[in-house]
Write a protein that holds these residues in place. Structure first.
Motif, PDB file in Angstrom:
ATOM      1  N   VAL A 117       0.735  -1.263   0.099  1.00 41.67           N
ATOM      2  CA  VAL A 117       0.009  -0.142  -0.192  1.00 41.67           C
ATOM      3  C   VAL A 117       0.826   1.307   0.036  1.00 41.67           C
ATOM      4  N   ASP A 118       1.951   1.125   0.990  1.00 41.68           N
ATOM      5  CA  ASP A 118       3.076   2.436   0.788  1.00 41.68           C
ATOM      6  C   ASP A 118       3.474   2.657  -0.529  1.00 41.68           C
ATOM      7  N   VAL A 119       3.903   1.615  -1.158  1.00 35.05           N
ATOM      8  CA  VAL A 119       4.640   1.975  -2.599  1.00 35.05           C
ATOM      9  C   VAL A 119       3.556   2.487  -3.496  1.00 35.05           C
ATOM     10  N   VAL A 120       2.383   2.042  -3.670  1.00 38.00           N
ATOM     11  CA  VAL A 120       1.126   2.180  -4.471  1.00 38.00           C
ATOM     12  C   VAL A 120       1.055   3.651  -4.322  1.00 38.00           C
ATOM     13  N   PHE A 121       0.677   3.921  -3.114  1.00 37.28           N
ATOM     14  CA  PHE A 121       0.239   5.306  -2.499  1.00 37.28           C
ATOM     15  C   PHE A 121       1.306   6.354  -2.944  1.00 37.28           C
ATOM     16  N   CYS A 122       2.461   6.118  -2.628  1.00 35.11           N
ATOM     17  CA  CYS A 122       3.560   7.073  -3.090  1.00 35.11           C
ATOM     18  C   CYS A 122       3.600   7.087  -4.675  1.00 35.11           C
ATOM     19  N   THR A 123       3.648   5.987  -5.251  1.00 32.12           N
ATOM     20  CA  THR A 123       3.486   6.053  -6.958  1.00 32.12           C
ATOM     21  C   THR A 123       2.499   7.134  -7.434  1.00 32.12           C
ATOM     22  N   ALA A 124       1.383   6.723  -6.932  1.00 34.41           N
ATOM     23  CA  ALA A 124       0.153   7.334  -7.269  1.00 34.41           C
ATOM     24  C   ALA A 124       0.322   8.725  -6.990  1.00 34.41           C
ATOM     25  N   ALA A 125       0.894   9.164  -5.637  1.00 38.93           N
ATOM     26  CA  ALA A 125       1.016  10.515  -5.271  1.00 38.93           C
ATOM     27  C   ALA A 125       1.829  11.195  -6.403  1.00 38.93           C
ATOM     28  N   GLY A 126       3.118  10.518  -6.669  1.00 41.38           N
ATOM     29  CA  GLY A 126       4.039  11.066  -7.592  1.00 41.38           C
ATOM     30  C   GLY A 126       3.359  11.414  -9.157  1.00 41.38           C
TER      31      GLY A 126
END
Length: 76
Positions: A22-31
Protein backbone atom coordinates in the motif's frame (compact mmCIF):
# COMPACT_ATOMS: atom_id res chain seq x y z
CA UNK A 1 8.48 -20.08 30.45
CA UNK A 2 9.95 -18.78 27.20
CA UNK A 3 8.36 -15.57 25.96
CA UNK A 4 7.44 -15.58 22.26
CA UNK A 5 9.01 -12.87 20.14
CA UNK A 6 6.39 -10.51 18.72
CA UNK A 7 8.10 -10.74 15.29
CA UNK A 8 7.16 -14.46 15.12
CA UNK A 9 3.46 -13.65 14.68
CA UNK A 10 2.41 -14.55 11.10
CA UNK A 11 -0.45 -12.04 11.16
CA UNK A 12 1.97 -9.25 11.99
CA UNK A 13 4.17 -10.32 9.05
CA UNK A 14 1.14 -10.42 6.72
CA UNK A 15 0.13 -6.94 7.86
CA UNK A 16 3.66 -5.69 7.22
CA UNK A 17 3.71 -7.06 3.67
CA UNK A 18 0.31 -5.52 2.95
CA UNK A 19 1.37 -2.18 4.39
CA UNK A 20 4.51 -2.17 2.24
CA UNK A 21 2.46 -2.72 -0.90
CA UNK A 22 0.00 0.00 0.00
CA UNK A 23 2.86 2.37 0.82
CA UNK A 24 4.58 1.88 -2.55
CA UNK A 25 1.30 2.19 -4.48
CA UNK A 26 0.27 5.32 -2.56
CA UNK A 27 3.64 7.04 -3.06
CA UNK A 28 3.67 6.13 -6.77
CA UNK A 29 0.12 7.46 -7.22
CA UNK A 30 1.03 10.64 -5.35
CA UNK A 31 4.04 11.05 -7.65
CA UNK A 32 1.79 10.63 -10.68
CA UNK A 33 -0.63 13.23 -9.34
CA UNK A 34 2.12 15.75 -8.54
CA UNK A 35 3.76 15.16 -11.93
CA UNK A 36 0.44 15.54 -13.74
CA UNK A 37 -0.40 18.76 -11.90
CA UNK A 38 3.07 20.19 -12.47
CA UNK A 39 3.10 19.19 -16.13
CA UNK A 40 -0.27 20.82 -16.70
CA UNK A 41 0.95 24.11 -15.25
CA UNK A 42 4.53 24.14 -16.56
CA UNK A 43 4.19 22.21 -19.83
CA UNK A 44 5.85 19.00 -21.01
CA UNK A 45 3.17 16.84 -19.37
CA UNK A 46 4.59 13.40 -20.19
CA UNK A 47 8.05 14.20 -18.84
CA UNK A 48 6.65 15.50 -15.55
CA UNK A 49 4.38 12.49 -15.15
CA UNK A 50 7.25 10.06 -15.75
CA UNK A 51 9.48 11.99 -13.36
CA UNK A 52 6.75 12.13 -10.73
CA UNK A 53 6.06 8.42 -10.95
CA UNK A 54 9.76 7.56 -10.68
CA UNK A 55 10.30 9.87 -7.71
CA UNK A 56 7.14 8.57 -6.04
CA UNK A 57 8.24 4.97 -6.57
CA UNK A 58 11.69 5.73 -5.13
CA UNK A 59 10.13 7.39 -2.08
CA UNK A 60 7.82 4.38 -1.64
CA UNK A 61 10.77 1.98 -1.74
CA UNK A 62 12.75 4.15 0.71
CA UNK A 63 9.90 4.34 3.20
CA UNK A 64 9.34 0.59 2.85
CA UNK A 65 12.99 -0.03 3.69
CA UNK A 66 12.66 2.17 6.76
CA UNK A 67 9.52 0.32 7.89
CA UNK A 68 11.17 -3.09 7.48
CA UNK A 69 14.25 -1.86 9.34
CA UNK A 70 12.06 -0.64 12.20
CA UNK A 71 10.12 -3.94 12.17
CA UNK A 72 13.29 -6.01 12.43
CA UNK A 73 14.76 -3.83 15.19
CA UNK A 74 11.57 -3.97 17.28
CA UNK A 75 12.42 -6.01 20.37
CA UNK A 76 9.88 -6.86 23.09
Amino acid sequence: MKRQNSNDNPWRAAALVSALGVDVVFCTAAGYWVGSWTGTHLGSLKAWIIGGVLVGFAVGILTSILVVKKFLEDKP
